[in-house]
Design an enzyme around this catalytic site. Structure first.
Site, PDB file in Angstrom:
ATOM      1  N   ASN A  54       0.838  -1.207   0.000  1.00 22.52           N
ATOM      2  CA  ASN A  54       0.000   0.000   0.000  1.00 22.52           C
ATOM      3  C   ASN A  54       0.870   1.253   0.000  1.00 22.52           C
ATOM      4  OD1 ASN A  54      -0.264  -1.176   2.859  1.00 22.52           O
ATOM      5  ND2 ASN A  54      -1.260   0.725   3.259  1.00 22.52           N
ATOM      6  N   ASP A  55       0.678   2.176   0.890  1.00 22.43           N
ATOM      7  CA  ASP A  55       1.251   3.519   0.737  1.00 22.43           C
ATOM      8  C   ASP A  55       2.743   3.567   0.396  1.00 22.43           C
ATOM      9  OD1 ASP A  55      -1.118   3.533   2.141  1.00 22.43           O
ATOM     10  OD2 ASP A  55      -0.374   4.674   3.830  1.00 22.43           O
ATOM     11  N   GLN A 101       4.500   0.362   2.205  1.00 28.14           N
ATOM     12  CA  GLN A 101       3.817  -0.547   3.132  1.00 28.14           C
ATOM     13  C   GLN A 101       3.749  -1.911   2.464  1.00 28.14           C
ATOM     14  OE1 GLN A 101       1.942   0.431   6.472  1.00 28.14           O
ATOM     15  NE2 GLN A 101       3.973   1.279   6.125  1.00 28.14           N
ATOM     16  N   TYR A 152       3.894   1.294  10.359  1.00 31.63           N
ATOM     17  CA  TYR A 152       2.936   2.000   9.513  1.00 31.63           C
ATOM     18  C   TYR A 152       3.617   3.136   8.747  1.00 31.63           C
ATOM     19  CZ  TYR A 152      -1.483  -0.329  10.710  1.00 31.63           C
ATOM     20  OH  TYR A 152      -2.520  -1.215  10.803  1.00 31.63           O
ATOM     21  N   SER A 153       2.794   3.934   8.069  1.00 27.58           N
ATOM     22  CA  SER A 153       3.353   4.906   7.131  1.00 27.58           C
ATOM     23  C   SER A 153       4.155   6.006   7.801  1.00 27.58           C
ATOM     24  CB  SER A 153       2.233   5.527   6.307  1.00 27.58           C
ATOM     25  OG  SER A 153       1.862   4.600   5.315  1.00 27.58           O
ATOM     26  N   ARG A 157      -1.620   9.408  13.138  1.00 26.25           N
ATOM     27  CA  ARG A 157      -0.522   8.691  12.458  1.00 26.25           C
ATOM     28  C   ARG A 157      -0.016   9.393  11.192  1.00 26.25           C
ATOM     29  NH1 ARG A 157      -4.796   4.977  12.150  1.00 26.25           N
ATOM     30  NH2 ARG A 157      -5.955   5.148  10.198  1.00 26.25           N
ATOM     31  N   ASP A 158       0.998   8.787  10.618  1.00 27.70           N
ATOM     32  CA  ASP A 158       1.583   9.145   9.319  1.00 27.70           C
ATOM     33  C   ASP A 158       2.338  10.483   9.356  1.00 27.70           C
ATOM     34  OD1 ASP A 158       0.137   6.869   8.611  1.00 27.70           O
ATOM     35  OD2 ASP A 158      -1.527   7.996   7.740  1.00 27.70           O
ATOM     36  N   GLU A 164      -5.940  10.842   6.806  1.00 21.66           N
ATOM     37  CA  GLU A 164      -4.725  10.035   6.804  1.00 21.66           C
ATOM     38  C   GLU A 164      -3.653  10.700   5.929  1.00 21.66           C
ATOM     39  OE1 GLU A 164      -6.179   6.042   5.577  1.00 21.66           O
ATOM     40  OE2 GLU A 164      -5.922   5.484   7.670  1.00 21.66           O
TER      41      GLU A 164
HETATM   42  C1  FRU Z   1      -3.243   4.619   4.574  1.00 24.80           C
HETATM   43  C2  FRU Z   1      -2.926   3.906   5.876  1.00 24.80           C
HETATM   44  C3  FRU Z   1      -2.124   4.808   6.812  1.00 24.80           C
HETATM   45  C4  FRU Z   1      -1.406   3.805   7.684  1.00 24.80           C
HETATM   46  C5  FRU Z   1      -1.088   2.725   6.696  1.00 24.80           C
HETATM   47  C6  FRU Z   1      -1.115   1.310   7.242  1.00 24.80           C
HETATM   48  O1  FRU Z   1      -3.479   3.736   3.529  1.00 24.80           O
HETATM   49  O2  FRU Z   1      -4.090   3.451   6.505  1.00 24.80           O
HETATM   50  O3  FRU Z   1      -2.900   5.726   7.540  1.00 24.80           O
HETATM   51  O4  FRU Z   1      -0.267   4.335   8.274  1.00 24.80           O
HETATM   52  O5  FRU Z   1      -2.062   2.809   5.661  1.00 24.80           O
HETATM   53  O6  FRU Z   1      -0.714   0.402   6.265  1.00 24.80           O
END
Ligand code: FRU
Length: 481
Positions: A39-40, A56, A99-100, A168-169, A222
């Site tokens: 993902n991200d 991710q 996480y991100s 987060r992030d 996010e």
């Molecule tokens: C966005 C998210 C972020 C988080 C990450 C987890 O897609 O939900 O907020 O840090 O993915 O994989």
């Protein structure tokens, strides 16, 4: 999973790597996971001539699972090295997923900040208002590969009491000599916001302020990204819980930006109107960075959390999701424009060009292409691409319509005041359309039965021209994985 466990697992999964290689939908010029889930994009930066793209990553499962940071590097955006994963959930602060997060380059190395996810399991929790730790963690590396230290800099206790457990992030924004960290948040009334934290030295952090748009806009924001482009401040974020309004916010969660005027030192914040970065089906969690040439580059996840990907055909081949092409940003007439990085032109092979009045169809020999259409007087047009994808303009709406190859996803629409041009980048299982020089973009995954890439003009009598290139493939070396 720590590094040792990862390496042991890696040995056991040659079968996954073989299956991924058998998939005809494997992308040719997009970053995809070596195996499993992506993902991200995370930690994007260029350091000493090397671009780092972390992401991710759940390497051994093509579905939602424990997150690592996967890692690719490239010097030229065409030749890539698949590096060993960079970050593992190997401490008590990040045991349920690294996480991100983002990178901040200083002269001597790269500082990274990310969210360590911890889910408590000792009793029943809702994991929104309780049951979750979101730790802010700082790591430092001198080469983007080896970590010199990993330190926890903030826990839930350092976030304001009126926040839920969704904070987060982190991403860094420097003002004068001070460092501000922006994080995405959901407050205890389920209103999306960004939190600002301050540090003099990147090591000691404290909460500075919580910033809300004038009107509530969703329950959670996010992946915030605060930056300046050509003198304009931009706050990118991914709001969740925003209702569809006409042709706006057609996806389950949004990804876009507010042009803002933030005088952070005086705690004065003004928001312009939210604008989606992309009107396609598959875009989320974009991140930007400035490369050593000074370009502001954006990469996004070609996917969306909680969207229906159950019928994604790549899962059978042990992988899912990918990243967008890298795009250079500019600011023009109050809007962000996106265009693929110039380096992508290195993929161009055979070309063709024609007046639209003389054009009926084009069958690129290889399966991927780039095609630009220039239209005179904003004339209406309809084109069929690939097996069953249509792209059309009726003087008001630019429509992308997917047939069977959309796997349940049908139509996305952008309302425009005029149309002068659009460029389509078609990969084996994705398309990205840059409209009016990148003023509007549409990004979508698409899974044709055959790898048919024929372009057919369905409408007649339009004035303009069409140019196309067959496109080659990224070269990906496997480094020390
Ligand atoms: C966005 C998210 C972020 C988080 C990450 C987890 O897609 O939900 O907020 O840090 O993915 O994989």
């Amino acid at each position: 999973m720590d590094k040792k466990e990862y390496l042991a697992e890696y040995q056991k999964h040659e079968d996954m790597r073989k299956r991924v290689k058998m998939d005809k939908n494997r992308l040719h010029f997009h970053i995809m996971p070596p195996t499993g889930w992506m993902n991200d994009p995370n930690g994007l930066c260029e350091f000493n001539g090397v671009n780092h793209i972390y992401f991710q990553y759940t390497p051994f499962l093509a579905g939602w699972g424990e997150k690592l940071w996967g890692h690719y590097t490239t010097k030229d955006w065409i030749n890539y090295t698949q590096e060993e994963p960079f970050l593992f959930p190997d401490t008590k602060w990040d045991r349920d997923g690294v996480y991100s997060g983002s990178a901040f380059v200083e002269e001597d190395g790269i500082h990274y900040f990310y969210t360590g996810n911890v889910k408590l399991t000792d009793k029943d929790y809702d994991y929104i208002m309780n049951g979750r730790e979101q730790n802010t963690i700082h790591i430092f590396s001198r080469d983007g590969k080896n970590i010199e230290y990993k330190k926890i800099v903030m826990t839930n206790d350092d976030y304001p009491a009126d926040m839920s457990k969704h904070v987060r992030d982190p991403k860094i924004y420097k003002v004068n000599d001070g460092y501000y960290m922006v994080q995405g948040g959901r407050n205890s009334d389920s209103r999306g916001c960004v939190l600002l934290f301050y540090s003099k030295d990147l090591n000691n952090w404290e909460w500075y302020d919580t910033v809300y748009s004038e009107e509530p806009f969703g329950y959670m924001w996010e992946c915030p990204d605060l930056f300046e482009i050509e003198g304009q401040q931009i706050l990118v974020c991914c709001p969740q819980g925003v209702e569809q309004k006409g042709y706006d916010y057609q996806n389950i969660y949004q990804c876009g930006y507010f042009p803002v005027t933030f005088d952070i030192e005086n705690k004065s914040y003004k928001f312009g109107e939210f604008e989606e970065l992309d009107k396609g089906f598959d875009i989320y969690a974009t991140q930007t960075f400035v490369d050593e040439q000074g370009r502001r580059i954006l990469i996004g996840w070609m996917g969306i959390p909680d969207a229906d990907y159950d019928n994604d055909v790549t899962v059978e081949y042990d992988w899912i999701h990918a990243l967008t092409m890298p795009r250079e940003l500019s600011w023009k007439d109050g809007k962000i424009y996106q265009k693929p990085l110039k380096e992508m032109e290195q993929l161009r092979k055979n070309s063709f060009s024609s007046e639209l009045s003389e054009f009926s169809d084009w069958s690129p020999k290889d399966c991927c292409f780039e095609m630009r259409v220039d239209i005179e007087d904003s004339g209406n047009i309809e084109l069929k691409l690939r097996e069953d994808v249509t792209v059309s303009w009726d003087g008001n709406l630019f429509t992308l319509e997917l047939g069977e190859s959309g796997h349940g996803r049908k139509k996305r629409v952008a309302q425009l005041s005029s149309l002068s041009d659009f460029t389509v980048f078609s990969d084996t299982s994705s398309i990205e359309i840059f409209i009016n020089g990148g003023e509007t973009v549409m990004t979508s995954r698409v899974y044709s039965e055959s790898l048919e890439q024929k372009v057919t003009l369905l409408s007649k009598g339009i004035k303009g021209s069409i140019t196309g290139y067959e496109l080659g493939t990224f070269i990906v070396e496997r480094g020390e994985c």
